[in-house]
Design a protein around this motif. Structure first.
Motif, PDB file in Angstrom:
ATOM      1  N   GLN A 232       1.001  -1.231   0.101  1.00 25.80           N
ATOM      2  CA  GLN A 232       0.022  -0.238   0.150  1.00 25.80           C
ATOM      3  C   GLN A 232       0.739   1.128  -0.069  1.00 25.80           C
ATOM      4  OE1 GLN A 232      -2.319  -0.922   3.234  1.00 25.80           O
ATOM      5  NE2 GLN A 232      -3.724  -2.086   2.337  1.00 25.80           N
ATOM      6  N   ASN A 233       2.070   1.245   0.648  1.00 20.72           N
ATOM      7  CA  ASN A 233       2.721   2.484   0.513  1.00 20.72           C
ATOM      8  C   ASN A 233       3.700   2.508  -0.605  1.00 20.72           C
ATOM      9  OD1 ASN A 233       2.512   3.591   3.135  1.00 20.72           O
ATOM     10  ND2 ASN A 233       3.649   2.015   4.300  1.00 20.72           N
ATOM     11  N   LEU A 234       4.042   1.488  -1.297  1.00 19.42           N
ATOM     12  CA  LEU A 234       4.686   1.331  -2.394  1.00 19.42           C
ATOM     13  C   LEU A 234       3.644   1.942  -3.655  1.00 19.42           C
ATOM     14  CD1 LEU A 234       6.599  -1.735  -2.381  1.00 19.42           C
ATOM     15  CD2 LEU A 234       7.338   0.584  -2.014  1.00 19.42           C
ATOM     16  N   GLN A 235       2.190   1.598  -3.424  1.00 21.93           N
ATOM     17  CA  GLN A 235       1.065   2.123  -4.075  1.00 21.93           C
ATOM     18  C   GLN A 235       1.232   3.564  -4.251  1.00 21.93           C
ATOM     19  OE1 GLN A 235      -2.179  -0.028  -2.756  1.00 21.93           O
ATOM     20  NE2 GLN A 235      -1.963  -1.807  -4.207  1.00 21.93           N
ATOM     21  N   LYS A 236       1.774   4.278  -3.239  1.00 14.21           N
ATOM     22  CA  LYS A 236       1.501   5.772  -3.477  1.00 14.21           C
ATOM     23  C   LYS A 236       2.450   6.523  -4.498  1.00 14.21           C
ATOM     24  CE  LYS A 236       0.343   5.866   1.522  1.00 14.21           C
ATOM     25  NZ  LYS A 236       1.037   6.032   2.688  1.00 14.21           N
ATOM     26  N   PHE A 237       3.484   5.639  -4.676  1.00 15.78           N
ATOM     27  CA  PHE A 237       4.437   5.977  -5.708  1.00 15.78           C
ATOM     28  C   PHE A 237       4.295   5.565  -7.079  1.00 15.78           C
ATOM     29  CE2 PHE A 237       7.633   5.078  -1.957  1.00 15.78           C
ATOM     30  CZ  PHE A 237       7.539   6.405  -1.705  1.00 15.78           C
ATOM     31  N   ASP A 238       3.565   4.254  -7.280  1.00 16.19           N
ATOM     32  CA  ASP A 238       3.019   3.958  -8.429  1.00 16.19           C
ATOM     33  C   ASP A 238       1.936   2.716  -8.189  1.00 16.19           C
ATOM     34  OD1 ASP A 238       2.572   2.730 -11.139  1.00 16.19           O
ATOM     35  OD2 ASP A 238       4.733   2.471 -11.599  1.00 16.19           O
ATOM     36  N   PRO A 239       0.890   3.525  -8.330  1.00 13.57           N
ATOM     37  CA  PRO A 239      -0.547   2.548  -8.142  1.00 13.57           C
ATOM     38  C   PRO A 239      -0.583   1.324  -9.078  1.00 13.57           C
ATOM     39  CG  PRO A 239      -1.193   4.535  -8.933  1.00 13.57           C
ATOM     40  CD  PRO A 239       0.262   4.729  -8.754  1.00 13.57           C
ATOM     41  N   ASN A 240      -0.205   1.667 -10.430  1.00 12.77           N
ATOM     42  CA  ASN A 240      -0.499   0.534 -11.413  1.00 12.77           C
ATOM     43  C   ASN A 240       0.499  -0.514 -11.226  1.00 12.77           C
ATOM     44  OD1 ASN A 240      -2.768   1.753 -12.430  1.00 12.77           O
ATOM     45  ND2 ASN A 240      -0.883   3.123 -13.629  1.00 12.77           N
TER      46      ASN A 240
END
Length: 258
Positions: A232-240
């Protein structure tokens, strides 16, 4: 706390650095890269991920040994072996994965490939078809994998499940290999029904340590919720494509000893 924009920039740079073909030779992903047939890639990748336990050099050697025992044609071997062909596998062992486990894996994969063209279908349940969700997919896979009568109870420990709160590092790594398709030459991208946005970051000891150091994990233990928190924290950098940052975190931990 590191500034979010600075951290994204730093991790993007590290993804660029490690997500290229030079990464392959020292990583278990080199095992499926020996093959071009889709089913061989799936089977070799599945075994390489399940056996990814310990030093990478040892893992690669043991996986190569297993592929040789299957005549370096894992799909043909699994689909059409005779009982006598299985005798050669009785000596195979890696850590706690032994001949009993190997023989059950081969039996289950044989059943699967007699009904399906791809191992991807083992992760797709009817309830998960329209809106893919990884937790339910992994729970479904484990239940499906052990649906043959008289499966060996001891073998269940080699397939993790979020139902037991496991971070499922090996399966998440395997799914990254199969589903990510960024044309960089490391991950295969041969599966089309699992969106990259749904992948969960493989949370091994190295990734876990670096992620905590960078403030991407706050939970004390390492379990399924931890893997979700990291993703979820990495999705802030690249949600796709959040799991591309696995290259950065793993590379920082293992290769750079950050």
């Amino acid at each position: 706390m590191i500034d979010s924009n600075e951290l994204k920039s730093f991790l993007d740079q590290k993804v660029e650095e490690f997500n290229n073909p030079s990464f392959i030779k020292d990583d278990p992903i080199c095992i499926p890269h020996q093959f071009s047939k889709k089913q061989d890639i799936e089977i070799a990748g599945f075994f390489a991920s399940i056996l990814a336990w310990g030093q990478r050099k040892t893992i690669i050697n043991k996986c190569n040994e297993l592929m040789q025992l299957m005549d370096n044609s894992p799909h043909d071997f699994i689909a059409s072996h005779e009982d006598t062909d299985l005798k050669r596998l009785l000596s195979f062992k890696h850590r706690t994965f032994n001949a009993t486990d190997t023989l059950y894996f081969i039996e289950k994969l044989k059943h699967h490939y007699h009904q399906h063209d791809s191992l991807e279908m083992a992760f797709i349940s009817a309830s998960n078809n329209n809106d893919f969700e990884m937790k339910s997919a992994l729970i479904h896979f484990r239940n499906y994998f052990f649906d043959l009568p008289d499966f060996p109870q001891r073998t269940k420990k080699h397939i993790s499940t979020p139902a037991n709160k496991s971070a499922c590092k090996r399966l998440n790594m395997f799914l990254r290999w199969m589903a990510r398709n960024d044309k960089n030459g490391v991950d295969f991208g041969i599966w089309k029904n699992i969106p990259t946005s749904a992948l969960i970051c493989p949370c091994d000891v190295h990734v876990d340590r670096i992620a905590r150091k960078l403030g991407l994990i706050t939970r004390k233990q390492t379990d399924w919720q931890t893997a979700e928190e990291l993703t979820q924290n990495l999705q802030k950098f690249d949600p796709n494509d959040p799991v591309k940052y696995d290259f950065a975190l793993f590379g920082l931990g293992v290769i750079e000893k950050f």
